[in-house]
Motif scaffolding. Structure first.
Motif, PDB file in Angstrom:
ATOM      1  N   ASN A  96      52.449  42.938  52.430  1.00 32.84           N
ATOM      2  CA  ASN A  96      52.463  44.112  51.549  1.00 32.84           C
ATOM      3  C   ASN A  96      52.543  45.397  52.350  1.00 32.84           C
ATOM      4  O   ASN A  96      51.560  46.101  52.546  1.00 32.84           O
ATOM      5  N   ASN A 107      55.919  39.932  45.916  1.00 38.05           N
ATOM      6  CA  ASN A 107      55.176  40.776  44.986  1.00 38.05           C
ATOM      7  C   ASN A 107      55.875  42.094  44.682  1.00 38.05           C
ATOM      8  O   ASN A 107      55.346  42.921  43.954  1.00 38.05           O
ATOM      9  N   TRP A 111      57.610  44.001  40.002  1.00 38.31           N
ATOM     10  CA  TRP A 111      57.190  45.406  39.853  1.00 38.31           C
ATOM     11  C   TRP A 111      58.385  46.299  39.573  1.00 38.31           C
ATOM     12  O   TRP A 111      58.408  47.069  38.599  1.00 38.31           O
ATOM     13  N   ILE A 161      53.439  43.123  33.548  1.00 38.19           N
ATOM     14  CA  ILE A 161      52.874  43.758  34.740  1.00 38.19           C
ATOM     15  C   ILE A 161      51.391  43.422  34.850  1.00 38.19           C
ATOM     16  O   ILE A 161      50.888  43.071  35.924  1.00 38.19           O
ATOM     17  N   TYR A 165      49.794  41.673  38.213  1.00 37.73           N
ATOM     18  CA  TYR A 165      49.234  42.598  39.207  1.00 37.73           C
ATOM     19  C   TYR A 165      47.759  42.899  38.931  1.00 37.73           C
ATOM     20  O   TYR A 165      47.317  42.866  37.786  1.00 37.73           O
ATOM     21  N   ASP A 166      47.043  43.203  39.996  1.00 33.78           N
ATOM     22  CA  ASP A 166      45.624  43.539  39.821  1.00 33.78           C
ATOM     23  C   ASP A 166      45.451  44.931  39.252  1.00 33.78           C
ATOM     24  O   ASP A 166      44.482  45.213  38.554  1.00 33.78           O
ATOM     25  N   ALA A 168      47.973  48.755  38.182  1.00 32.55           N
ATOM     26  CA  ALA A 168      49.313  49.306  38.000  1.00 32.55           C
ATOM     27  C   ALA A 168      49.195  50.772  37.622  1.00 32.55           C
ATOM     28  O   ALA A 168      48.122  51.259  37.243  1.00 32.55           O
ATOM     29  N   TYR A 189      44.117  45.564  35.611  1.00 27.69           N
ATOM     30  CA  TYR A 189      44.925  44.699  34.751  1.00 27.69           C
ATOM     31  C   TYR A 189      44.351  44.603  33.348  1.00 27.69           C
ATOM     32  O   TYR A 189      45.098  44.418  32.380  1.00 27.69           O
ATOM     33  N   HIS A 483      46.600  37.113  41.811  1.00 24.55           N
ATOM     34  CA  HIS A 483      47.519  38.134  41.306  1.00 24.55           C
ATOM     35  C   HIS A 483      48.095  38.887  42.502  1.00 24.55           C
ATOM     36  O   HIS A 483      47.739  38.626  43.652  1.00 24.55           O
ATOM     37  N   PHE A 484      48.999  39.821  42.218  1.00 29.73           N
ATOM     38  CA  PHE A 484      49.682  40.587  43.261  1.00 29.73           C
ATOM     39  C   PHE A 484      49.040  41.968  43.433  1.00 29.73           C
ATOM     40  O   PHE A 484      48.522  42.542  42.478  1.00 29.73           O
ATOM     41  N   ILE A 486      49.611  46.102  44.182  1.00 30.89           N
ATOM     42  CA  ILE A 486      50.668  47.114  44.045  1.00 30.89           C
ATOM     43  C   ILE A 486      51.490  47.103  45.331  1.00 30.89           C
ATOM     44  O   ILE A 486      50.930  47.058  46.425  1.00 30.89           O
ATOM     45  N   THR A 500      45.963  43.597  50.119  1.00 34.02           N
ATOM     46  CA  THR A 500      46.720  42.443  49.663  1.00 34.02           C
ATOM     47  C   THR A 500      45.748  41.337  49.289  1.00 34.02           C
ATOM     48  O   THR A 500      44.527  41.485  49.368  1.00 34.02           O
TER      49      THR A 500
END
Length: 508
Positions: A96, A107, A111, A161, A165-166, A168, A189, A483-484, A486, A500
């Motif tokens: 990341n 990841n 996005w 999203i 993702y954790d 956003a 999230y 999860h991913f 950002i 990450t």
């Protein structure tokens, strides 16, 4: 159409101009509207179709879907699009940071795909703040229907999203693109999903009170919504989002299952299919058009996991997981066909093919790989459609909706006879298995329910398998990222620290 900048089209931008990949390329961006055309009714429906196209292409794209081999419903023979960081063993951290080619960072793809239409979807919904703005076609006022679609697109984009993702950046109609505070609007999230469901509910309310039945044009390939189908689709998506957002068993127990039940009771009563048309076959960050998981099955890049085959034929010696390998011998490549599966879907959905025709069988000793990737079966459910390049592929099965309703009833101590019937809609009717019974315990019914999801639903949209296994009993192996993060370039652009997930102790 304006030229594409490899990133987000629309009203606000998230990619830093300092990134090496922020360069104009000579590709028309179908997801970047000419805002001046928004007041033209025919153009508005075209832009709605573009919004749905972004959602659908992003949801079936090869990235990040191939990475969800980590859920072991399918296995990958190759770490394409950087997916190996998700499913290699032992599990490792996801990369990341800055990169000259963001497409290969697992990841990053979702996005930038989903955010590619967030701005335009917000802009479209804001148009309706003007009471004189109307969408009239052929003398019929479609204003409320078009507004509902704009809200629904926002729900689909932000809902996906949130699932992945954790955190956003939550840009809404209340924000100004030029003064948007990224740090202040970095939401969890849970918060992003709350917003998605709010927009979904706004869409549902508009559709319910709308006098219009059928849409004037198709907004999803092969589909023209009428009022009933659009309501069912929206409600089923609500059930999917709400049930799937949990990251752990503990979080799963905290889901509002009465709300899931409410959505699912109004959900799809038939399989929701999308035409496998040009432009609707998956797209990875505006590049690698056509790279989708349906094609990967056909290309033999991914195969059905022996973990799932073992569940389908637990008493057959050739369903053992993992397939044993004798050092110095390649005889495992001729591993025999499974002969004793009580589930008739083994031969309906899958095709035996020995591993001498699969490049993955030569990779078991590579770092990160192992005998766990071996499988003597390919997924054949949509093979002919993908080979022909035409036909309808499933995206949201009635069985998926049925199992959300059944699960909600289990979680709320509901009617076991109804739970059994919902499970048997696919278990018996499609699998020819002995029926689930009302006399069984909730735990036994839950086991049968998730088996149905794995076999019937979770390979139709393989991201579901990841969502199901991170929240259910069949937990992901230790170290699997839940999860991913950002994307790193976003964090650096907005003065936020890099982080990450992945590796034991750093799953989420």
């Amino acid at each position: 159409m304006k030229r594409l900048l490899i990133y987000i089209a629309a009203v606000f931008m998230l990619v830093p101009s300092s990134c090496s990949f922020f360069e104009p390329i000579d590709i028309a961006n179908e997801n970047q509207p000419n805002i001046n055309d928004l007041a033209t009714p025919a153009e508005f429906y075209s832009l709605l179709r573009n919004g749905y196209n972004t959602w659908y292409n992003g949801s079936i794209a090869a990235s990040p879907t191939i990475g969800f081999a980590n859920a072991e419903l399918f296995q990958a023979g190759t770490p394409g699009w950087g997916s190996g960081t998700m499913w290699f063993r032992p599990r490792q951290q996801l990369f990341n940071d800055d990169t000259p080619d963001p497409v290969i960072i697992i990841n990053f793809g979702a996005w930038y795909n989903y955010y590619g239409s967030v701005g335009s979807a917000i802009k479209m919904s804001k148009m309706f703040e003007d009471p004189n703005f109307k969408i009239t076609l052929g003398g019929v006022d479609y204003t409320n229907r078009a507004k509902a679609h704009a809200y629904l697109i926002q729900a689909l984009l932000y809902g996906n999203i949130a699932l992945l993702y954790d955190k956003a950046y939550l840009f809404t109609a209340e924000h100004d693109a030029l003064t948007f505070d990224f740090a202040a609007n970095t939401k969890t999230y849970h918060e992003v999903m709350d917003y998605a469901l709010t927009q979904l509910d706004r869409a549902i309310e508009l559709i319910e009170t709308d006098a219009i039945d059928e849409d004037p044009a198709s907004v999803v390939a092969g589909v023209t919504f009428n009022k009933a189908l659009l309501l069912q689709f929206a409600n089923s998506m609500g059930a999917r989002f709400l049930a799937s957002n949990a990251r752990t068993q503990a979080e799963n127990s905290q889901v509002d299952w009465n709300r899931v039940k409410s959505y699912a009771e109004k959900g799809l009563q038939a399989d929701f299919k999308v035409a496998y048309d040009e432009g609707w076959r998956g797209k990875v960050m505006t590049r690698d058009v056509g790279s989708n998981y349906f094609a990967f099955y056909n290309m033999n890049w991914i195969r059905i996991s022996q973990w799932l085959l073992n569940k389908m034929a637990p008493d057959d010696p050739y369903s053992v997981y993992p397939i044993p390998v004798t050092p110095g011998s390649d005889s495992f490549k001729d591993w025999p066909e499974i002969q004793n599966s009580p589930d008739s879907r083994l031969t309906k959905y899958f095709r035996y093919e020995n591993m001498r025709n699969w490049f993955g069988s030569d990779r078991t000793e590579r770092p990160g790989y192992g005998t766990f990737i071996l499988s003597q079966y390919r997924y054949w459910r949509y093979y002919d459609i993908v080979e022909r390049g035409q036909g309808m592929v499933d995206h949201f099965l009635k069985a998926e909706n049925d199992t959300y309703l059944a699960e909600a009833l289990i979680r709320t101590s509901g009617d076991r006879e109804r739970i059994a019937q919902l499970i048997n809609n696919s278990r018996v009717a499609l699998g020819d298995l002995p029926p689930a019974l009302a006399a069984e315990s909730y735990e036994a019914l839950e086991d049968k329910l998730f088996y149905e999801r794995y076999v019937e639903c979770d390979l139709v949209w393989p991201q579901l398998g990841f969502f199901d296994r991170r929240r259910g009993k069949d937990q992901l192996i230790p170290g699997t990222a839940r999860h991913f993060p950002i994307p790193g370039p976003e964090l650096k652009m907005h003065g936020q620290a890099l982080y990450t997930f992945g590796g034991v102790g750093n799953e989420m």
